[in-house]
Design an enzyme around this catalytic site. Structure first.
Site, short mmCIF file in Angstrom:
data_model
loop_
_atom_site.label_atom_id
_atom_site.label_comp_id
_atom_site.label_asym_id
_atom_site.label_seq_id
_atom_site.Cartn_x
_atom_site.Cartn_y
_atom_site.Cartn_z
N ASP A 87 0.83 -1.21 0.00
CA ASP A 87 0.00 0.00 0.00
C ASP A 87 0.86 1.26 0.00
OD1 ASP A 87 -1.90 1.97 2.09
OD2 ASP A 87 -2.77 1.13 0.26
N LYS B 261 1.38 4.44 -2.80
CA LYS B 261 1.31 5.86 -2.45
C LYS B 261 2.54 6.63 -2.92
CE LYS B 261 -1.69 5.11 1.56
NZ LYS B 261 -1.83 5.12 3.04
#
Length: 816
Positions: free
Chosen positions: A680, A684
């Protein structure tokens, strides 16, 4: 024949004069042109000041004369090649010497007459027009200069002379029969009396000069080139929402110019209106803009009953009243005769039906003179108590709404005065002409900005801008978003003029569309009881078929299927707002395609919540890039879940206990490995790198995983937790090493020199990441501008509330 007039700002610098020449030489190839030039910007004011100082016996006028000379000679030296400067400087210096002799004479006499002031003011236009003519010749244009004092004949009313049109038209006609040059340059503003004395046509008189020329020559069109793109619905300095007026009638333009619209000098319109010569107001510095065309409209429908709003400040009201006026003729005539004797211009007239009083509006500068002359005229009636001494009220202004179509629209006056009344603007006097093209109101001068804005809003702006929102995903984040939209509904209408309607919602099982809007307090029941089976492609097609204005699609999911349909929305002009990171971290080609579709179809593609939830991480980065900054490196803690875990992995707690607590609190996904693996965070930092301009794929990012392979590859979540127990010493060793060094563990993402990585790091107490608590995120941008100290964005980076608030903000951005 075409007449072009260029104002003071158009002649205000070397670059501006070059632009003027470019405009002149790029007119239609056939035909002849008269070019009317104003003085260089600011010169007329300096000339007036010179005369005033000389008349007061103050030698400072010599300093101003030197400034005027320097400005013109510097312009010549910059505008012309050296070989062409000598003769031009000689001619301009002759004019400057004559000006100096004139001022010296005024200084010696100690008196400045209107006659002398007119002669002084004429030098600005004489010099600027001569320079323009010589520049055109230097560019090989067939140009000639002509002194307009030899063409325009006036009376001897110095300062604001009246034109003798019979003599003027004759002289202009004779000259242009003989002159064969394609471009004839003449000075604006200046003229001459019958006995050859220099006169002027009033401030703004260069427009009038151009109109006089156009009418005398039966020109095809009169172009007024200025520093704005035409007439506006209101003064843009006071009303930020003012819009250009593309077409306007002669009568409307006269009304607006009379009531303060400064784009065109009021007397300009009359000569060309009589001959139906169009006036085109254009912007010298944006010649491609349409501008405003003043002409016969032939019933053209513009959609608004009001064409424009204008205002005049520094107004005084004069009121003559008394019982002795009732039924007695002649009071109005005597009042206006008294004002006429002092050459006081009357701007507005209103009279009570009882004939008990008559009120006129004049410029505040004339009020003392008016008071004296009127009280003198009615001295006997005042003494006999038939009327009161003239009542004078000052510090007022006039606002006027103008439009040919007002007479065909009922309620225009009510709308005007209703808007003023609701905003606490007191009306002191009202006037409306019998043609119903103008309604004027006198108000207190401090209220003028508010008054113009509320009137403009009433006649030109839609009360509420409607935004139609379609939401996919109504779980934690989606439900919080709907709650916030319901809570802020009134605020958005009252404070932002936005009516945000939720027109459709969907989850993985059902979807529901409201007839007009979904009643938000009942959205759960409506979706459950009336919703149809959910189908993402069907949801897309339904949104497209509804074709509602200002539509916004909101994706609160983490679904690849939903992320795959963004292009369908964007290419139909439907904005996309998403917290789903999949689209922006997918193949770079897809990311670029979505950005390009948004640009091409003028739709918004906003994903602020992809990084940092509600924090302004991406918007801050975009602002840096758009303003010309360059990102050199990014260092960030981007996982609220991981930050929570490592902030609580202290004081003897096992790593397994901390991860389980984070999962129970909802800070991780149901499978914590999604967060702990770093994937994750990789997405980003990839999005931030791409927004910085990098061409990068997810596989280009290095992931320094701290999890043992056995934990990552465990067949189930339960077995994953078992592996955390098995490798408890591994995690304990990571913590002890950091503790021993006086550091703290943080999962850090970084981007520098086109490369990105993520991994667990130990940070020292002097590092900005050391004090990061809870589930907070932090981003450090080091750029060309922020090279010594990075720009820091810090705050809560996880949680349904803050994520929903970030989505909410992006929805508002799509329409603002």
């Amino acid at each position: 024949m075409q007449v072009l007039k260029f104002g003071g700002t158009s002649m205000g610098s070397t670059r501006a004069i070059e632009q003027v020449c470019n405009i002149i030489l790029h007119q239609k190839p056939q035909g002849r042109f008269v070019v009317v030039a104003s003085a260089m910007g600011g010169i007329t004011d300096k000339l007036i000041k010179c005369g005033q100082l000389a008349g007061q016996g103050q030698e400072q006028y010599k300093t101003l004369l030197a400034e005027i000379e320097a400005q013109h000679l510097d312009t010549i030296r910059t505008l012309f090649p050296i070989t062409a400067q000598s003769s031009l400087i000689s001619q301009v210096k002759k004019k400057l010497n004559a000006l100096e002799i004139l001022c010296d004479g005024i200084f010696q006499v100690g008196e400045l007459s209107k006659r002398s002031l007119d002669k002084i003011m004429s030098f600005g236009e004489l010099m600027s027009s001569y320079m323009l003519a010589e520049k055109l010749k230097q560019l090989s244009a067939p140009a000639a200069w002509k002194d307009s004092r030899e063409l325009i004949v006036t009376d001897a009313n110095f300062g604001n002379a009246h034109v003798n049109f019979l003599a003027t038209n004759h002289q202009i006609g004779e000259y242009f029969q003989e002159e064969k040059a394609d471009y004839v340059i003449v000075p604006g503003f200046v003229a001459a009396s019958a006995d050859g004395e220099t006169t002027t046509l009033g401030r703004g008189g260069s427009d009038y000069t151009a109109a006089i020329m156009a009418a005398a020559l039966n020109a095809e069109v009169l172009d007024i080139w200025t520093d704005v793109s035409g007439m506006m619905t209101a003064d843009p300095r006071l009303v930020s929402q003012a819009i250009p007026i593309p077409h306007i009638s002669y009568e409307e333009a006269m009304e607006l110019s009379h009531f303060g619209a400064k784009v065109i000098y009021p007397p300009t319109i009359q000569p060309v209106m009589n001959k139906r010569i169009p006036i085109w107001i254009k912007n010298t510095f944006a010649p491609e803009d349409h501008g405003t065309l003043i002409h016969v409209l032939d019933g053209r429908d513009r959609g608004f009953p009001v064409t424009g709003i204008s205002g005049i400040q520094h107004i005084a009201l004069l009121t003559l009243e008394g019982s002795g006026m009732i039924g007695i003729p002649g009071f109005s005539r005597r009042l206006f005769d008294a004002l006429l004797q002092e050459r006081i211009n009357v701007i507005l007239i209103t009279q009570s039906s009882s004939e008990h009083s008559i009120t006129v509006g004049i410029h505040e500068a004339d009020m003392l003179k008016a008071k004296t002359t009127v009280d003198s005229e009615f001295a006997q009636e005042i003494q006999e108590k038939q009327i009161e001494p003239l009542i004078v009220e000052r510090d007022l202004c006039i606002v006027a709404v103008v439009g040919d179509k007002m007479k065909n629209h009922h309620g225009t006056s009510g709308k005007l005065f209703g808007a003023l009344g609701r905003n606490g603007v007191n009306v002191r006097a009202i006037a409306q002409g019998s043609t119903e093209k103008n309604i004027s109101a006198v108000i207190n001068r401090p209220d003028i900005k508010k008054a113009l804005n509320v009137i403009h809003e009433a006649f030109f702006e839609t009360p509420l801008k409607q935004v139609n929102v379609f939401i996919a995903g109504v779980g934690n984040v989606g439900s919080k978003l709907l709650e916030q939209l319901e809570q802020q509904h009134g605020y958005l209408q009252q404070e932002l003029g936005l009516q945000v309607r939720v027109a459709g919602i969907a989850n993985s099982r059902k979807m529901f569309f409201g007839h007009e809007t979904i009643h938000l307090p009942k959205w759960r029941e409506l979706l459950q009881e009336q919703g149809e089976a959910s189908d993402m492609w069907g949801f897309v097609q339904k949104i497209k078929s509804l074709n509602l204005r200002n539509s916004v699609f909101v994706d609160n999911t983490a679904s690849p299927e939903v992320a795959a349909v963004y292009g369908e929305f964007l290419q139909h002009g439907i904005s996309v707002v998403t917290c789903n990171k999949i689209a922006c971290s997918a193949d770079f080609a897809y990311y670029k395609q979505l950005k390009e579709l948004a640009r091409r179809y003028n739709a918004s593609f906003l994903f602020e919540t992809n990084v940092g939830a509600g924090l302004p991480v991406i918007n801050t980065l975009n602002d840096l890039i758009r303003s010309g900054d360059k990102v050199n490196s990014i260092e960030a803690v981007l996982s609220g879940s991981l930050n929570f875990v490592f902030n609580h992995f202290v004081n003897g707690a096992s790593f397994r206990e901390v991860v389980k607590a984070a999962q129970d609190e909802g800070y991780t996904e149901p499978d914590p490995r999604i967060d702990l693996s770093g994937t994750d965070v990789m997405r980003k930092i990839l999005i931030l790198a791409r927004e910085s301009g990098a061409v990068m794929e997810l596989e280009d990012i290095t992931n320094h995983s701290f999890l043992p392979a056995a934990a990552l590859e465990a067949p189930s979540v339960a077995e994953f937790y078992e592996q955390l127990d098995v490798h408890a010493d591994h995690f304990l060793q990571l913590r002890e090493q950091a503790d021993k060094a006086g550091k703290r563990l943080k999962f850090v993402a970084s981007y520098q020199n086109g490369k990105a990585s993520v991994g667990l790091q130990s940070v020292a107490p002097d590092h900005p990441f050391y004090q990061l608590e809870g589930k907070d995120n932090i981003v450090l941008y080091t750029t060309n501008r922020y090279s010594q100290q990075p720009l820091i964005v810090k705050g809560a980076g996880a949680g349904a509330d803050v994520t929903a608030s970030g989505i909410f903000a992006d929805i508002i951005r799509t329409v603002r």
